[in-house]
Design a protein around this motif. Structure first.
Motif, PDB file in Angstrom:
ATOM      1  N   CYS A  10       3.015  -2.539   7.213  1.00 29.99           N
ATOM      2  CA  CYS A  10       1.933  -2.482   5.826  1.00 29.99           C
ATOM      3  C   CYS A  10       2.000  -3.876   4.877  1.00 29.99           C
ATOM      4  CB  CYS A  10       2.566  -1.837   4.870  1.00 29.99           C
ATOM      5  SG  CYS A  10       4.068  -1.963   4.070  1.00 29.99           S
ATOM      6  N   GLN A  11       1.132  -3.909   4.079  1.00 38.69           N
ATOM      7  CA  GLN A  11       0.895  -5.151   3.197  1.00 38.69           C
ATOM      8  C   GLN A  11       1.771  -5.246   2.081  1.00 38.69           C
ATOM      9  OE1 GLN A  11      -0.812  -7.873   4.620  1.00 38.69           O
ATOM     10  NE2 GLN A  11      -0.768  -6.363   6.426  1.00 38.69           N
ATOM     11  N   PRO A  12       2.107  -6.822   1.604  1.00 33.22           N
ATOM     12  CA  PRO A  12       2.923  -6.493   0.154  1.00 33.22           C
ATOM     13  C   PRO A  12       2.474  -5.558  -1.001  1.00 33.22           C
ATOM     14  CG  PRO A  12       2.780  -8.674   1.408  1.00 33.22           C
ATOM     15  CD  PRO A  12       1.954  -7.806   2.015  1.00 33.22           C
ATOM     16  N   ASP A  13       1.144  -5.809  -0.902  1.00 32.45           N
ATOM     17  CA  ASP A  13       0.200  -4.660  -2.149  1.00 32.45           C
ATOM     18  C   ASP A  13       0.893  -3.119  -1.787  1.00 32.45           C
ATOM     19  OD1 ASP A  13      -0.846  -6.851  -3.405  1.00 32.45           O
ATOM     20  OD2 ASP A  13      -2.571  -6.591  -2.401  1.00 32.45           O
ATOM     21  N   ASP A  14       0.897  -2.802  -0.623  1.00 30.75           N
ATOM     22  CA  ASP A  14       1.506  -1.613  -0.440  1.00 30.75           C
ATOM     23  C   ASP A  14       3.054  -1.210  -0.756  1.00 30.75           C
ATOM     24  OD1 ASP A  14      -0.777  -0.619   1.069  1.00 30.75           O
ATOM     25  OD2 ASP A  14      -0.025  -1.760   2.751  1.00 30.75           O
ATOM     26  N   VAL A  15       3.700  -2.189  -0.691  1.00 33.54           N
ATOM     27  CA  VAL A  15       5.063  -2.149  -1.173  1.00 33.54           C
ATOM     28  C   VAL A  15       5.079  -1.969  -2.815  1.00 33.54           C
ATOM     29  CG1 VAL A  15       7.260  -3.292  -1.570  1.00 33.54           C
ATOM     30  CG2 VAL A  15       6.129  -3.459   0.792  1.00 33.54           C
ATOM     31  N   PHE A  16       4.406  -2.881  -3.215  1.00 33.18           N
ATOM     32  CA  PHE A  16       4.171  -2.889  -4.972  1.00 33.18           C
ATOM     33  C   PHE A  16       3.531  -1.845  -5.403  1.00 33.18           C
ATOM     34  CE2 PHE A  16       5.950  -6.857  -4.463  1.00 33.18           C
ATOM     35  CZ  PHE A  16       6.799  -7.073  -5.572  1.00 33.18           C
ATOM     36  N   ARG A  17       2.645  -0.905  -4.784  1.00 32.10           N
ATOM     37  CA  ARG A  17       2.065   0.100  -5.285  1.00 32.10           C
ATOM     38  C   ARG A  17       3.340   1.173  -5.264  1.00 32.10           C
ATOM     39  NH1 ARG A  17      -2.686  -1.258  -3.038  1.00 32.10           N
ATOM     40  NH2 ARG A  17      -2.454  -0.565  -0.752  1.00 32.10           N
ATOM     41  N   VAL A  18       4.168   1.072  -4.438  1.00 32.14           N
ATOM     42  CA  VAL A  18       5.118   2.335  -4.463  1.00 32.14           C
ATOM     43  C   VAL A  18       6.201   1.761  -5.810  1.00 32.14           C
ATOM     44  CG1 VAL A  18       7.217   2.984  -3.364  1.00 32.14           C
ATOM     45  CG2 VAL A  18       5.265   2.700  -1.930  1.00 32.14           C
ATOM     46  N   LYS A  95       4.229 -11.635   3.203  1.00 31.23           N
ATOM     47  CA  LYS A  95       3.713 -11.294   4.412  1.00 31.23           C
ATOM     48  C   LYS A  95       4.548 -11.835   5.625  1.00 31.23           C
ATOM     49  CE  LYS A  95      -1.086 -11.171   2.910  1.00 31.23           C
ATOM     50  NZ  LYS A  95      -2.276 -10.987   3.648  1.00 31.23           N
ATOM     51  N   TYR A  96       4.490 -11.086   6.603  1.00 30.16           N
ATOM     52  CA  TYR A  96       5.383 -11.799   7.784  1.00 30.16           C
ATOM     53  C   TYR A  96       4.814 -11.057   9.361  1.00 30.16           C
ATOM     54  CZ  TYR A  96       9.363 -12.136  10.969  1.00 30.16           C
ATOM     55  OH  TYR A  96      10.247 -12.405  12.010  1.00 30.16           O
ATOM     56  N   ASP A  97       4.397 -11.739  10.097  1.00 25.95           N
ATOM     57  CA  ASP A  97       3.805 -11.366  11.306  1.00 25.95           C
ATOM     58  C   ASP A  97       2.761 -10.075  11.223  1.00 25.95           C
ATOM     59  OD1 ASP A  97       3.893 -11.840  14.038  1.00 25.95           O
ATOM     60  OD2 ASP A  97       5.532 -10.366  14.403  1.00 25.95           O
ATOM     61  N   GLY A  98       1.634 -10.112  10.453  1.00 28.51           N
ATOM     62  CA  GLY A  98       1.126  -9.256  10.165  1.00 28.51           C
ATOM     63  C   GLY A  98       1.474  -7.933   9.321  1.00 28.51           C
ATOM     64  N   GLY A  99       2.616  -8.047   8.864  1.00 33.23           N
ATOM     65  CA  GLY A  99       3.107  -6.984   8.201  1.00 33.23           C
ATOM     66  C   GLY A  99       3.822  -7.553   6.693  1.00 33.23           C
ATOM     67  N   THR A 100       4.949  -6.893   6.435  1.00 35.57           N
ATOM     68  CA  THR A 100       5.474  -7.415   5.271  1.00 35.57           C
ATOM     69  C   THR A 100       6.878  -7.366   5.662  1.00 35.57           C
ATOM     70  OG1 THR A 100       3.934  -6.415   3.874  1.00 35.57           O
ATOM     71  CG2 THR A 100       6.152  -6.698   2.820  1.00 35.57           C
ATOM     72  N   MET A 101       7.851  -8.445   5.009  1.00 34.57           N
ATOM     73  CA  MET A 101       9.251  -8.421   5.173  1.00 34.57           C
ATOM     74  C   MET A 101       9.680  -8.373   3.591  1.00 34.57           C
ATOM     75  SD  MET A 101      11.531 -11.568   6.316  1.00 34.57           S
ATOM     76  CE  MET A 101      11.348 -11.410   8.010  1.00 34.57           C
ATOM     77  N   VAL A 102      10.751  -7.428   3.593  1.00 28.98           N
ATOM     78  CA  VAL A 102      11.198  -7.009   2.167  1.00 28.98           C
ATOM     79  C   VAL A 102      12.676  -7.270   2.188  1.00 28.98           C
ATOM     80  CG1 VAL A 102      11.587  -5.355   0.413  1.00 28.98           C
ATOM     81  CG2 VAL A 102       9.468  -5.422   1.906  1.00 28.98           C
ATOM     82  N   LEU A 133      15.734   0.389   1.826  1.00 27.81           N
ATOM     83  CA  LEU A 133      14.742  -0.183   2.551  1.00 27.81           C
ATOM     84  C   LEU A 133      14.018   0.648   3.400  1.00 27.81           C
ATOM     85  CD1 LEU A 133      15.868  -3.949   2.927  1.00 27.81           C
ATOM     86  CD2 LEU A 133      14.340  -2.812   1.150  1.00 27.81           C
ATOM     87  N   HIS A 134      14.714   1.401   4.145  1.00 23.87           N
ATOM     88  CA  HIS A 134      14.400   2.393   5.047  1.00 23.87           C
ATOM     89  C   HIS A 134      13.344   3.369   4.485  1.00 23.87           C
ATOM     90  CE1 HIS A 134      14.396   4.329   9.093  1.00 23.87           C
ATOM     91  NE2 HIS A 134      14.306   5.567   8.255  1.00 23.87           N
ATOM     92  N   ARG A 135      13.926   4.006   3.304  1.00 22.60           N
ATOM     93  CA  ARG A 135      12.815   4.954   2.579  1.00 22.60           C
ATOM     94  C   ARG A 135      11.570   4.326   1.858  1.00 22.60           C
ATOM     95  NH1 ARG A 135      17.374   8.452  -0.878  1.00 22.60           N
ATOM     96  NH2 ARG A 135      18.680   9.017   1.013  1.00 22.60           N
ATOM     97  N   GLU A 141       4.528   2.060   3.986  1.00 24.42           N
ATOM     98  CA  GLU A 141       3.707   2.520   5.451  1.00 24.42           C
ATOM     99  C   GLU A 141       2.950   3.570   5.350  1.00 24.42           C
ATOM    100  OE1 GLU A 141       7.029   0.155   8.283  1.00 24.42           O
ATOM    101  OE2 GLU A 141       7.167   2.212   8.198  1.00 24.42           O
ATOM    102  N   GLY A 142       3.228   4.525   4.559  1.00 23.57           N
ATOM    103  CA  GLY A 142       2.485   5.850   4.542  1.00 23.57           C
ATOM    104  C   GLY A 142       1.192   5.728   3.709  1.00 23.57           C
ATOM    105  N   ARG A 143       1.432   4.775   2.624  1.00 26.07           N
ATOM    106  CA  ARG A 143       0.421   4.578   1.835  1.00 26.07           C
ATOM    107  C   ARG A 143      -0.701   3.435   2.241  1.00 26.07           C
ATOM    108  NH1 ARG A 143       1.308   5.350  -3.920  1.00 26.07           N
ATOM    109  NH2 ARG A 143       2.365   7.250  -4.270  1.00 26.07           N
ATOM    110  N   ALA A 144      -0.473   2.855   3.226  1.00 25.53           N
ATOM    111  CA  ALA A 144      -1.104   1.686   3.957  1.00 25.53           C
ATOM    112  C   ALA A 144      -2.402   2.313   4.358  1.00 25.53           C
ATOM    113  CB  ALA A 144      -0.276   1.170   5.199  1.00 25.53           C
TER     114      ALA A 144
END
Length: 145
Positions: A10-18, A95-102, A133-135, A141-144
Motif C-alpha cells: 500500500c502507500q504511506p497515506d493508506d497507513v496514515f488513514r488507519v 515508500k519502499y519498492d512500490g509499497g511502504t515500509m513501516v 504490524l501484521h494487523r 492494504e485493505g483500504r488501498a
C-alpha cells in the motif's frame, strides 16, 4: 528498545488513514481490547484514545496520547499500560519498492517496566509488535485503492 519492520502493499497515506481513525486502535494494537472514547482532536498532538486492555472480566481502562503527528512519515504515541507502566511508541513510514515500509519502535519510559532489563522485555515486545504490524498491514492494504 524493541524494533520491528514490515513492508506493506500500500502507500504511506493508506497507513496514515488507519492511524488517523482512533476507533480502529484495538483492531491493530495487540492487547487493546475495546475503545471507550476518542478525543475529537485525534490524531493531533495531545489528543487521547481512551481504551481498555486485557480480556473481560480483567479489563483495565487506560489512555494513549499522541506526542507527534507528521503524516505520511511519522507518529509518536505514549501508551499507558498500568500497572506495568508507560511506553513511547514510534511509527516510521516510508515508500519502499512500490509499497511502504513501516517501522515500529517501543520503549518503556515510566513505571515498573523501566526496571526490567531490555534483554528480557525486548523479545516480548518484538513478538507482540510483529503481530501489531501484521494487523496494521491488513487494514492499510485493505483500504488501498
Amino acid at each position: 528498545m524493541a524494533k520491528n519492520v514490515r513492508t506493506m502493499d500500500c502507500q504511506p497515506d493508506d497507513v496514515f488513514r488507519v492511524l488517523s481513525n482512533g476507533w480502529l486502535y484495538p483492531t491493530w494494537v495487540v492487547g487493546a481490547s475495546r475503545m471507550r472514547d476518542v478525543d475529537e482532536s485525534w490524531p493531533q498532538p495531545g489528543a487521547r484514545l481512551h481504551h481498555s486492555v486485557g480480556v473481560w472480566p480483567a479489563l483495565l481502562d487506560d489512555t494513549t496520547v499522541v506526542e507527534e503527528w507528521s503524516p505520511p512519515n511519522r507518529m509518536v504515541m505514549r501508551a499507558k499500560g498500568w500497572p506495568i507502566g508507560e511506553a513511547r511508541v514510534t511509527l516510521r513510514v516510508r515508500k519502499y519498492d512500490g509499497g511502504t515500509m513501516v517501522r515500529i519502535d517501543e520503549e518503556p519510559v515510566s513505571g515498573p517496566a523501566t526496571l526490567v532489563p531490555s534483554v528480557l522485555t525486548a523479545p516480548l515486545l518484538r513478538w507482540r509488535n510483529s503481530e501489531t504490524l501484521h494487523r496494521l498491514a491488513y487494514l492499510a492494504e485493505g483500504r488501498a485503492s
